[in-house]
Design a protein around this motif. Structure first.
Motif, PDB file in Angstrom:
ATOM      1  N   HIS A 140      34.611  15.608  36.599  1.00  0.00           N
ATOM      2  CA  HIS A 140      33.987  16.251  35.454  1.00  0.00           C
ATOM      3  C   HIS A 140      34.732  17.549  35.138  1.00  0.00           C
ATOM      4  O   HIS A 140      34.712  18.499  35.930  1.00  0.00           O
ATOM      5  N   ILE A 141      35.408  17.572  34.006  1.00  0.00           N
ATOM      6  CA  ILE A 141      36.182  18.734  33.591  1.00  0.00           C
ATOM      7  C   ILE A 141      35.267  19.738  32.901  1.00  0.00           C
ATOM      8  O   ILE A 141      34.418  19.372  32.081  1.00  0.00           O
ATOM      9  N   PHE A 142      35.438  21.015  33.234  1.00  0.00           N
ATOM     10  CA  PHE A 142      34.620  22.056  32.624  1.00  0.00           C
ATOM     11  C   PHE A 142      34.949  22.154  31.129  1.00  0.00           C
ATOM     12  O   PHE A 142      36.107  21.940  30.717  1.00  0.00           O
ATOM     13  N   PRO A 143      33.954  22.496  30.298  1.00  0.00           N
ATOM     14  CA  PRO A 143      34.132  22.509  28.834  1.00  0.00           C
ATOM     15  C   PRO A 143      35.334  23.306  28.342  1.00  0.00           C
ATOM     16  O   PRO A 143      36.031  22.883  27.411  1.00  0.00           O
ATOM     17  N   GLU A 144      35.602  24.452  28.973  1.00  0.00           N
ATOM     18  CA  GLU A 144      36.698  25.296  28.478  1.00  0.00           C
ATOM     19  C   GLU A 144      38.084  24.674  28.693  1.00  0.00           C
ATOM     20  O   GLU A 144      39.077  25.136  28.111  1.00  0.00           O
ATOM     21  N   TYR A 145      38.145  23.611  29.503  1.00  0.00           N
ATOM     22  CA  TYR A 145      39.434  22.963  29.760  1.00  0.00           C
ATOM     23  C   TYR A 145      39.506  21.551  29.170  1.00  0.00           C
ATOM     24  O   TYR A 145      40.486  20.840  29.386  1.00  0.00           O
ATOM     25  N   GLU A 146      38.488  21.158  28.418  1.00  0.00           N
ATOM     26  CA  GLU A 146      38.437  19.786  27.906  1.00  0.00           C
ATOM     27  C   GLU A 146      39.621  19.458  27.010  1.00  0.00           C
ATOM     28  O   GLU A 146      40.139  18.335  27.010  1.00  0.00           O
ATOM     29  N   ASP A 147      40.090  20.424  26.241  1.00  0.00           N
ATOM     30  CA  ASP A 147      41.204  20.155  25.332  1.00  0.00           C
ATOM     31  C   ASP A 147      42.485  19.792  26.082  1.00  0.00           C
ATOM     32  O   ASP A 147      43.388  19.168  25.514  1.00  0.00           O
ATOM     33  N   ALA A 148      42.571  20.184  27.373  1.00  0.00           N
ATOM     34  CA  ALA A 148      43.758  19.856  28.179  1.00  0.00           C
ATOM     35  C   ALA A 148      43.814  18.368  28.508  1.00  0.00           C
ATOM     36  O   ALA A 148      44.834  17.892  29.028  1.00  0.00           O
ATOM     37  N   LEU A 149      42.743  17.626  28.216  1.00  0.00           N
ATOM     38  CA  LEU A 149      42.703  16.184  28.473  1.00  0.00           C
ATOM     39  C   LEU A 149      43.268  15.365  27.315  1.00  0.00           C
ATOM     40  O   LEU A 149      43.322  14.133  27.408  1.00  0.00           O
ATOM     41  N   TYR A 150      43.691  16.012  26.259  1.00  0.00           N
ATOM     42  CA  TYR A 150      44.181  15.298  25.078  1.00  0.00           C
ATOM     43  C   TYR A 150      45.294  14.317  25.450  1.00  0.00           C
ATOM     44  O   TYR A 150      46.281  14.674  26.092  1.00  0.00           O
ATOM     45  N   LYS A 151      45.111  13.058  25.107  1.00  0.00           N
ATOM     46  CA  LYS A 151      46.054  11.958  25.344  1.00  0.00           C
ATOM     47  C   LYS A 151      46.129  11.520  26.806  1.00  0.00           C
ATOM     48  O   LYS A 151      47.015  10.729  27.164  1.00  0.00           O
ATOM     49  N   ILE A 152      45.237  12.005  27.656  1.00  0.00           N
ATOM     50  CA  ILE A 152      45.313  11.614  29.063  1.00  0.00           C
ATOM     51  C   ILE A 152      45.015  10.132  29.247  1.00  0.00           C
ATOM     52  O   ILE A 152      45.428   9.519  30.243  1.00  0.00           O
ATOM     53  N   GLU A 153      44.336   9.522  28.273  1.00  0.00           N
ATOM     54  CA  GLU A 153      44.039   8.086  28.363  1.00  0.00           C
ATOM     55  C   GLU A 153      45.298   7.234  28.327  1.00  0.00           C
ATOM     56  O   GLU A 153      45.269   6.045  28.684  1.00  0.00           O
ATOM     57  N   ASP A 154      46.417   7.819  27.921  1.00  0.00           N
ATOM     58  CA  ASP A 154      47.683   7.091  27.929  1.00  0.00           C
ATOM     59  C   ASP A 154      48.253   6.952  29.334  1.00  0.00           C
ATOM     60  O   ASP A 154      49.202   6.184  29.550  1.00  0.00           O
ATOM     61  N   CYS A 155      47.722   7.697  30.275  1.00  0.00           N
ATOM     62  CA  CYS A 155      48.201   7.651  31.661  1.00  0.00           C
ATOM     63  C   CYS A 155      47.501   6.529  32.426  1.00  0.00           C
ATOM     64  O   CYS A 155      46.321   6.253  32.192  1.00  0.00           O
ATOM     65  N   THR A 156      48.210   5.933  33.339  1.00  0.00           N
ATOM     66  CA  THR A 156      47.600   4.905  34.193  1.00  0.00           C
ATOM     67  C   THR A 156      47.242   5.447  35.569  1.00  0.00           C
ATOM     68  O   THR A 156      46.282   4.990  36.192  1.00  0.00           O
ATOM     69  N   HIS A 157      48.026   6.430  36.046  1.00  0.00           N
ATOM     70  CA  HIS A 157      47.782   7.030  37.352  1.00  0.00           C
ATOM     71  C   HIS A 157      47.868   8.553  37.222  1.00  0.00           C
ATOM     72  O   HIS A 157      48.640   9.076  36.416  1.00  0.00           O
ATOM     73  N   LEU A 158      47.096   9.241  38.046  1.00  0.00           N
ATOM     74  CA  LEU A 158      47.070  10.699  38.011  1.00  0.00           C
ATOM     75  C   LEU A 158      47.288  11.276  39.401  1.00  0.00           C
ATOM     76  O   LEU A 158      46.949  10.631  40.410  1.00  0.00           O
ATOM     77  N   VAL A 159      47.829  12.478  39.437  1.00  0.00           N
ATOM     78  CA  VAL A 159      47.898  13.260  40.663  1.00  0.00           C
ATOM     79  C   VAL A 159      46.860  14.367  40.519  1.00  0.00           C
ATOM     80  O   VAL A 159      46.948  15.184  39.606  1.00  0.00           O
ATOM     81  N   VAL A 160      45.882  14.353  41.399  1.00  0.00           N
ATOM     82  CA  VAL A 160      44.780  15.308  41.322  1.00  0.00           C
ATOM     83  C   VAL A 160      44.881  16.282  42.495  1.00  0.00           C
ATOM     84  O   VAL A 160      44.990  15.855  43.649  1.00  0.00           O
ATOM     85  N   LEU A 161      44.863  17.573  42.200  1.00  0.00           N
ATOM     86  CA  LEU A 161      44.887  18.597  43.234  1.00  0.00           C
ATOM     87  C   LEU A 161      43.465  19.131  43.411  1.00  0.00           C
ATOM     88  O   LEU A 161      42.866  19.643  42.468  1.00  0.00           O
ATOM     89  N   CYS A 162      42.947  18.959  44.613  1.00  0.00           N
ATOM     90  CA  CYS A 162      41.578  19.385  44.918  1.00  0.00           C
ATOM     91  C   CYS A 162      41.592  20.498  45.960  1.00  0.00           C
ATOM     92  O   CYS A 162      42.547  20.642  46.726  1.00  0.00           O
ATOM     93  N   TRP A 163      40.531  21.265  45.978  1.00  0.00           N
ATOM     94  CA  TRP A 163      40.350  22.312  46.986  1.00  0.00           C
ATOM     95  C   TRP A 163      39.276  21.833  47.958  1.00  0.00           C
ATOM     96  O   TRP A 163      38.106  21.787  47.623  1.00  0.00           O
ATOM     97  N   PHE A 164      39.715  21.452  49.170  1.00  0.00           N
ATOM     98  CA  PHE A 164      38.782  20.949  50.174  1.00  0.00           C
ATOM     99  C   PHE A 164      38.066  22.126  50.836  1.00  0.00           C
ATOM    100  O   PHE A 164      38.427  22.566  51.927  1.00  0.00           O
ATOM    101  N   ASN A 165      37.078  22.636  50.133  1.00  0.00           N
ATOM    102  CA  ASN A 165      36.429  23.887  50.546  1.00  0.00           C
ATOM    103  C   ASN A 165      35.642  23.774  51.850  1.00  0.00           C
ATOM    104  O   ASN A 165      35.249  24.784  52.420  1.00  0.00           O
ATOM    105  N   LYS A 166      35.411  22.564  52.320  1.00  0.00           N
ATOM    106  CA  LYS A 166      34.693  22.400  53.582  1.00  0.00           C
ATOM    107  C   LYS A 166      35.622  22.058  54.749  1.00  0.00           C
ATOM    108  O   LYS A 166      35.167  21.813  55.859  1.00  0.00           O
ATOM    109  N   ALA A 167      36.919  22.077  54.493  1.00  0.00           N
ATOM    110  CA  ALA A 167      37.895  21.763  55.540  1.00  0.00           C
ATOM    111  C   ALA A 167      38.133  22.967  56.448  1.00  0.00           C
ATOM    112  O   ALA A 167      37.906  24.121  56.065  1.00  0.00           O
ATOM    113  N   GLU A 168      38.621  22.714  57.653  1.00  0.00           N
ATOM    114  CA  GLU A 168      38.956  23.762  58.617  1.00  0.00           C
ATOM    115  C   GLU A 168      40.220  24.481  58.153  1.00  0.00           C
ATOM    116  O   GLU A 168      41.253  23.855  57.924  1.00  0.00           O
TER     117      GLU A 168
END
Length: 292
Positions: free
Chosen positions: A186-214
């Protein structure tokens, strides 16, 4: 509690000895450069430039609240004088020696060490000196502070959040690609415009912050292996900065919501960035342990 120990590398250079001279230093914490600076010191000998580097470095370290210092220089003369092993016979150096020792008294402890000129960090300081001298020769500014990087200056802002059926790290698979589980980003509203044309992609690289990791983990034994390895050599979620790199299938898009497959992040994990997977991301012979 703030870390108060630091390592300093200094260097000075004079073209002509005496001649146009420059000084430079870098300050490290946990092997990471946190401050660096160089400057021009007009007409000076090489030894005067070396002292100028020491003085500027110690003054900066004291100003930033460091209490325990180890200072390295390739000048055997300067180091032995600062240790008290050599007398300061050159009257042109005496006031510099006195000034350096006045700053030394501000610290809880200071150790002076001599290293060869080939030392990597000394080479960095030497390069900074020469860049300063080249800049001044071309009519540029004589004193330009280098960029200073500290942990406090690195700010990450999540651009969204994961919605997943995994509620705890123990429920998530070892690697997201090992599961067909569907999740949403779920993308925050202020960044929604950055999704423009993302449906043309088949695969994504997602960078997450594992805030519960050691975050204090530096070594671990990968699953199915017996040998312990550093976390920079494996894919363990536990690491100093728990940034996870996830390669996922983009199943569908619905406004600011991305439905993906292959994500191993737990529910409410912050998302830092999203990029398309491209052909350059594929390596023919990856590391043998790339499935860790």
């Amino acid at each position: 509690m703030k870390e108060t120990s630091a390592i300093i590398y200094t260097d000075g250079a004079s073209r002509g000895n005496p001649g146009n001279a420059a000084w430079a230093y870098i300050i490290l914490q946990n092997s990471v450069i946190v401050r660096k600076h160089s400057g021009y010191c007009e007409f000076a000998t090489n030894n005067q430039a070396e002292y100028a580097a020491v003085i500027h470095a110690l003054a900066d370290a004291a100003d930033k609240g460091f209490r325990d210092i180890t200072l390295y220089s390739d000048s055997q003369l300067i180091i032995r004088q600062l240790r008290g092993e050599y007398k300061v016979r050159d009257r042109c150096l005496r006031h510099l020696y006195t000034k350096a020792n006045t700053i030394v008294r501000k610290f809880d402890s200071v150790s002076f060490q001599n290293v060869p000129r080939s030392d990597r960090n000394i080479s960095i300081a030497d390069r900074m000196c020469n860049e300063t001298l080249d800049r001044v020769k071309k009519g540029g500014k004589k004193d330009i502070p280098e960029e200073q990087v500290t942990a406090e200056e690195i700010t990450l802002r999540p651009i969204g959040v994961v919605k997943s059926s995994y509620r705890t790290p123990g429920e998530a698979p070892r690697q997201g690609r090992l599961s067909d589980q569907i999740a949403e980003i779920h993308i925050f509203p202020e960044y929604e415009d950055a999704l423009y044309k993302i449906e043309d992609c088949t695969h994504l690289v997602v960078l997450c912050w594992f805030n519960k990791a050691e975050r204090t983990l530096l070594r671990a034994t990968p699953p199915g292996q017996k040998e312990e390895r550093g976390v920079f050599a494996i894919r363990s979620p536990g690491r100093p900065n728990p940034i996870a790199l996830e390669t996922v299938d983009l199943v569908s898009t619905r406004g600011p919501v991305l439905t993906v497959r292959g994500l191993d992040a737990i529910n409410n994990t912050p998302v830092l960035d999203i990029k398309p997977l491209i052909s350059f991301d594929t390596i023919k012979n990856p590391s043998p342990d790339d499935t860790e």
